[in-house]
Design a protein around this motif. Structure first.
Motif, PDB file in Angstrom:
ATOM      1  N   PHE A 137       0.852  -1.187   0.000  1.00 21.85           N
ATOM      2  CA  PHE A 137       0.000   0.000   0.000  1.00 21.85           C
ATOM      3  C   PHE A 137       0.892   1.243   0.000  1.00 21.85           C
ATOM      4  CE2 PHE A 137      -3.186   2.971   1.672  1.00 21.85           C
ATOM      5  CZ  PHE A 137      -4.304   2.567   0.956  1.00 21.85           C
ATOM      6  N   PRO A 138       0.432   2.351  -0.595  1.00 24.39           N
ATOM      7  CA  PRO A 138       1.259   3.569  -0.612  1.00 24.39           C
ATOM      8  C   PRO A 138       1.633   4.032   0.793  1.00 24.39           C
ATOM      9  CG  PRO A 138      -0.644   3.801  -2.061  1.00 24.39           C
ATOM     10  CD  PRO A 138      -0.854   2.533  -1.298  1.00 24.39           C
ATOM     11  N   ASP A 139       2.751   4.719   0.886  1.00 18.92           N
ATOM     12  CA  ASP A 139       3.191   5.302   2.154  1.00 18.92           C
ATOM     13  C   ASP A 139       2.326   6.530   2.429  1.00 18.92           C
ATOM     14  OD1 ASP A 139       4.470   6.300   4.368  1.00 18.92           O
ATOM     15  OD2 ASP A 139       6.332   6.829   3.321  1.00 18.92           O
ATOM     16  N   TRP A 140       1.109   6.287   2.918  1.00 16.56           N
ATOM     17  CA  TRP A 140       0.164   7.387   3.085  1.00 16.56           C
ATOM     18  C   TRP A 140       0.634   8.390   4.129  1.00 16.56           C
ATOM     19  CZ3 TRP A 140      -2.020   7.957   7.912  1.00 16.56           C
ATOM     20  CH2 TRP A 140      -2.018   6.836   8.750  1.00 16.56           C
ATOM     21  N   ARG A 141       1.342   7.920   5.138  1.00 15.15           N
ATOM     22  CA  ARG A 141       1.882   8.855   6.140  1.00 15.15           C
ATOM     23  C   ARG A 141       2.872   9.813   5.501  1.00 15.15           C
ATOM     24  NH1 ARG A 141       1.172   4.012   8.848  1.00 15.15           N
ATOM     25  NH2 ARG A 141       0.181   4.108  10.913  1.00 15.15           N
ATOM     26  N   GLY A 142       3.767   9.275   4.674  1.00 16.88           N
ATOM     27  CA  GLY A 142       4.753  10.124   4.012  1.00 16.88           C
ATOM     28  C   GLY A 142       4.116  11.078   3.019  1.00 16.88           C
ATOM     29  N   ILE A 143       3.126  10.579   2.256  1.00 20.18           N
ATOM     30  CA  ILE A 143       2.445  11.430   1.275  1.00 20.18           C
ATOM     31  C   ILE A 143       1.803  12.634   1.952  1.00 20.18           C
ATOM     32  CG2 ILE A 143       0.486  11.519  -0.312  1.00 20.18           C
ATOM     33  CD1 ILE A 143       1.086   8.564  -0.976  1.00 20.18           C
ATOM     34  N   LEU A 144       1.044  12.377   3.021  1.00 21.54           N
ATOM     35  CA  LEU A 144       0.349  13.468   3.689  1.00 21.54           C
ATOM     36  C   LEU A 144       1.294  14.324   4.528  1.00 21.54           C
ATOM     37  CD1 LEU A 144      -2.909  11.563   4.669  1.00 21.54           C
ATOM     38  CD2 LEU A 144      -2.605  13.267   2.879  1.00 21.54           C
ATOM     39  N   ARG A 145       2.350  13.710   5.048  1.00 27.18           N
ATOM     40  CA  ARG A 145       3.343  14.494   5.801  1.00 27.18           C
ATOM     41  C   ARG A 145       3.946  15.555   4.893  1.00 27.18           C
ATOM     42  NH1 ARG A 145       8.968  12.142   8.501  1.00 27.18           N
ATOM     43  NH2 ARG A 145       9.868  14.172   9.010  1.00 27.18           N
ATOM     44  N   LYS A 146       4.327  15.146   3.692  1.00 24.33           N
ATOM     45  CA  LYS A 146       4.944  16.073   2.746  1.00 24.33           C
ATOM     46  C   LYS A 146       3.982  17.201   2.367  1.00 24.33           C
ATOM     47  CE  LYS A 146       7.285  16.133  -1.746  1.00 24.33           C
ATOM     48  NZ  LYS A 146       7.747  15.285  -2.883  1.00 24.33           N
ATOM     49  N   GLN A 147       2.721  16.834   2.116  1.00 21.92           N
ATOM     50  CA  GLN A 147       1.741  17.846   1.717  1.00 21.92           C
ATOM     51  C   GLN A 147       1.460  18.834   2.844  1.00 21.92           C
ATOM     52  OE1 GLN A 147       0.931  17.966  -1.488  1.00 21.92           O
ATOM     53  NE2 GLN A 147       2.241  16.168  -1.670  1.00 21.92           N
ATOM     54  N   LEU A 148       1.350  18.343   4.069  1.00 19.08           N
ATOM     55  CA  LEU A 148       1.080  19.237   5.200  1.00 19.08           C
ATOM     56  C   LEU A 148       2.259  20.157   5.479  1.00 19.08           C
ATOM     57  CD1 LEU A 148      -1.442  17.477   5.619  1.00 19.08           C
ATOM     58  CD2 LEU A 148      -1.011  17.622   8.083  1.00 19.08           C
ATOM     59  N   GLU A 149       3.471  19.625   5.345  1.00 21.60           N
ATOM     60  CA  GLU A 149       4.653  20.466   5.577  1.00 21.60           C
ATOM     61  C   GLU A 149       4.758  21.566   4.538  1.00 21.60           C
ATOM     62  OE1 GLU A 149       7.867  17.693   5.669  1.00 21.60           O
ATOM     63  OE2 GLU A 149       7.549  17.148   7.779  1.00 21.60           O
ATOM     64  N   GLN A 150       4.342  21.277   3.307  1.00 20.72           N
ATOM     65  CA  GLN A 150       4.386  22.287   2.257  1.00 20.72           C
ATOM     66  C   GLN A 150       3.263  23.308   2.391  1.00 20.72           C
ATOM     67  OE1 GLN A 150       4.267  19.969  -1.335  1.00 20.72           O
ATOM     68  NE2 GLN A 150       6.456  19.513  -1.301  1.00 20.72           N
ATOM     69  N   ALA A 151       2.237  22.946   3.175  1.00 18.98           N
ATOM     70  CA  ALA A 151       1.077  23.830   3.308  1.00 18.98           C
ATOM     71  C   ALA A 151       1.147  24.731   4.529  1.00 18.98           C
ATOM     72  CB  ALA A 151      -0.198  22.987   3.377  1.00 18.98           C
ATOM     73  N   THR A 152       2.270  24.734   5.229  1.00 21.83           N
ATOM     74  CA  THR A 152       2.359  25.522   6.461  1.00 21.83           C
ATOM     75  C   THR A 152       2.444  27.021   6.210  1.00 21.83           C
ATOM     76  OG1 THR A 152       4.761  25.153   6.449  1.00 21.83           O
ATOM     77  CG2 THR A 152       3.417  23.681   7.813  1.00 21.83           C
TER      78      THR A 152
END
Length: 350
Positions: free
Chosen positions: A123-138
């Motif tokens: 399964f995709p690394d959903w934690r990493g995917i969303l971690r990256k998106q949230l960090e870019q959205a700060t």
């Protein structure tokens, strides 16, 4: 080793309901279902179709916290029976979910349910995917609350663009010959969204997402659909993509075959021409009436799936006032003449 968690029926139903619409296609097995993912603090329900990803979580009881992490994907074919089984019991009824060798076992107050699962699915690394998106959205302070029920009203089959101006400003929605706006929901930091700022919301997920990779991305190429060769999509965008691919691939295959294999050259030529014609006609119809184009694509997909396109074409020719019997006779005469010509050429060469 058997691993388990306990959750009440109401909460398990909510986890499934919040993510089920994000499941992937039946042709992408790792995504065709809902992923139950357990760490030392939460039970997560995760689903992704390569274009969207959704995660719902439930904080475990103290007795279940601190256990070894595990994850299993519930196949989509079992979700309906699981949901019906959950609805058959009281919302407060406790359900224990445990792993077996190749199964997930749901134990309820009165009945149990066991389903087969494939343990090796990646399964995709959903934690990493969303971690990256949230960090870019700060960056930036905009964090409006939007009623998801109102958002659904803009779903009329078109691709939309959106622009959010500010917390108390409307969300602007654009599509082809369409403009809309949705006002944000005003609330006092309580239900339906208790995270009063993006910073608070981000922090509430830091613990969960810390285990994800910093470089993960939603790369759809890693989960390509493996459709059967005979299968036809009813999606208008995918249909256009297939037609363009057919045109280009047939064009590429034409090179070098005009002399060596004239029959193959002609077949590729016809496929390229027909693919391009079909795409141009579909594109023109879509620009005139997108709904009519989508309806035609869906109807054609059903016809192709039936395997009776020869009969459909014959009936269509007669309905249009043509004579398919005459065409058939002319085609048979053409084949006989061609066979005689090839035989004469072979005799001459001998």
């Amino acid at each position: 080793m058997t691993l388990s968690v306990t959750i009440n029926a109401h909460q398990l139903g909510r986890l499934i309901d919040k993510t089920i619409n994000h499941m992937g296609s039946e042709y992408v097995e790792p995504l065709h279902g809902i992923r139950l993912d357990v760490d030392s603090k939460y039970l997560y329900s995760v689903a992704s179709d390569r274009y969207t990803i959704a995660v719902a979580r439930y904080e475990l009881n103290h007795g279940d916290q601190g256990q070894e992490p595990w994850a299993r994907t519930i196949p989509a074919d079992h979700l309906r029976s699981i949901r019906e089984w959950i609805q058959s019991m009281k919302g407060a009824g406790l359900i224990t979910i445990s792993t077996a060798k190749d199964r997930l076992v749901f134990e309820g107050p009165q009945t149990d349910l066991s389903i087969a699962v494939t343990t090796g699915l990646e399964f995709p690394d959903w934690r990493g995917i969303l971690r990256k998106q949230l960090e870019q959205a700060t960056e930036g302070e905009t964090f409006p609350a939007l009623n998801s029920g109102f958002l659904a009203r803009f779903n009329h089959g078109d691709i939309i663009r959106a622009r959010m101006i500010g917390d108390q400003k409307p969300l602007l929605v654009f599509a082809e010959d369409f403009l809309g706006a949705q006002m944000p929901t005003r609330y006092a930091g309580i239900y339906p969204c208790k995270e009063e700022s993006f910073d608070v919301a981000h922090k509430s997920w830091l613990w969960t997402l810390a285990a994800g990779s910093k470089d993960a991305d939603m790369d759809g190429a890693a989960y390509e659909e493996e459709r059967p060769l005979y299968d036809v999509t009813a999606d208008i965008r995918e249909t256009g993509e297939v037609l363009l691919q057919q045109t280009l691939r047939s064009g590429w295959d034409m090179h070098g075959k005009s002399k060596e294999k004239p029959d193959e050259f002609l077949a590729h030529c016809l496929a390229a021409v027909n693919g391009w014609m079909a795409f141009r006609y579909l594109d023109a119809l879509y620009n005139v009436d997108p709904r009519a184009a989508a309806s035609v694509v869906a109807e054609v997909a059903d016809e192709l799936d039936s395997g009776e396109i020869g009969e459909f074409a014959w009936d269509a020719a007669k309905s249009a006032g043509f004579d398919p019997d005459k065409w058939h006779g002319e085609y048979e005469a053409h084949k006989q003449e061609r066979a005689k010509k090839q035989a004469a050429e072979t005799d001459t060469a001998a």
